[in-house]
Design a protein around this motif. Structure first.
Motif: not given
Length: 361
Positions: A178-185
């Motif tokens: 989840l933290q490496s997803s585009e939404l997060n970064i």
């Protein structure tokens, strides 16, 4: 704050103690003490694994979850991880000669495929005496606890710890994805990052409130909460798509019986019928993206709304419980794609207050 760890090389020939505050410091000090002849940036090529189950430690967050005195294996860039099965088979073969013949029999064993290896290996182990199986405390059966932390005083406590480690592994795999997803970064999506962080907090709270399902491997737990019988015997559940194991009677193990069986039990998998990486995590992201975009379909009342919540409870059930997990022998662990899908579980504010989900499964 620094913690003390134990580190060895792939041959397990030299064990050292290292006090470190983070992963980088742990690897640098370990390289020096083990004489790997790599310094500074060169140490970055070395890799650190948990000795007990082979999990790679690649960030400070995961390192922080491991207790002091955890034993690690440090590999150079040119070295390959030796599995517990291969390493301990060789060790047992050299020390338990009464169970494993030499010469032609050993050659035949090593030339068979993996299925036959496990069948033969388990027959040899079954030849061990069952006299100590029901002993529980370290002082009663010290050989069983060899290689484990001094804080592990009973077999049941040790087996419960193994479950918690697996559950933490599933959590950190989900967190990392989840933290490496585009939404997060993406810097433009700070709201997306907050939604992911909140979901992870909610998921962890549910996991902690259920004590990481530590009862699954505890033979003294309630019969509806454990995966073994009262003696500690586990049976394979079979392929993810089957109701039972086709190798009935062969795929059984009792890790409470001996140290060797405890070690082999590490090769058994808690297999996700609905796959974590291919199905569950992508749908979690879809649910969070729906919240972020104000495009939510409530799974309870089926209304389309702009505000609501991700139903973390249902994802918890799929990631961490027997509603979706099946204990399987390594032969029955199908690593190809499973034809089973998760769902996008979002609820409107009204329905989120009325949800009641049973976790015991």
């Amino acid at each position: 704050m620094k913690k003390g760890y134990k580190v060895t090389d792939v041959q397990r020939e030299k064990k050292i103690g290292v006090a470190a505050e983070n992963l980088e410091e742990l690897i640098l000090k370990s390289c020096k003490k083990l004489g790997f002849n790599v310094e500074g940036p060169g140490a970055g090529e070395c890799r650190l694994f948990v000795a007990e189950d082979g999990t790679r430690v690649d960030d400070d967050d995961y390192l922080g979850t491991l207790p002091p005195q955890t034993l690690f294996i440090l590999l150079k860039s040119t070295e390959t991880m030796v599995t517990d099965f291969d390493f301990y088979y060789k060790m047992i073969r050299s020390t338990r000669k009464e169970f494993i013949d030499t010469g032609a029999a050993a050659h035949e064993f090593l030339s068979t495929d993996i299925k036959e290896k496990f069948k033969v290996f388990q027959r040899y182990i079954a030849a061990n005496s069952d006299a100590r199986t029901m002993l529980s405390e370290r002082v009663q059966d010290p050989a069983w606890f060899q290689g484990l932390e001094p804080s592990e005083k009973t077999k049941e406590q040790s087996m419960s710890k193994r479950v918690k480690e697996r559950m933490k592994g599933y959590y950190y795999k989900t967190k990392s994805a989840l933290q490496s997803s585009e939404l997060n970064i993406s810097s433009k999506n700070s709201r997306g990052k907050k939604l992911i962080d909140q979901f992870l907090v909610d998921l962890r709270k549910i996991l902690e409130s259920n004590k990481y399902n530590e009862s699954y491997f505890n033979r003294k737990a309630d019969q509806h909460a454990r995966l073994c019988n009262e003696n500690g015997l586990f049976e394979c559940g079979g392929l993810w798509s089957n109701d039972k194991c086709v190798y009935e009677g062969d795929h059984v193990i009792n890790p409470y019986r001996s140290r060797e069986e405890r070690i082999i039990f590490q090769t058994w998998n808690l297999d996700h019928k609905i796959e974590l990486s291919r199905a569950i995590i992508p749908n979690i992201l879809k649910a969070i993206e729906g919240l972020h975009n104000g495009d939510i379909k409530c799974i309870t009342c089926e209304s389309s709304v702009k505000q609501g919540a991700v139903e973390a409870d249902r994802y918890y059930l799929q990631i961490f419980t027997r509603k979706n997990l099946k204990l399987v022998h390594i032969v029955c662990h199908h690593k190809g794609r499973h034809d089973a899908d998760s769902g996008v579980y979002t609820v409107c504010k009204k329905c989120s207050r009325s949800q009641s989900i049973e976790y015991n499964s």
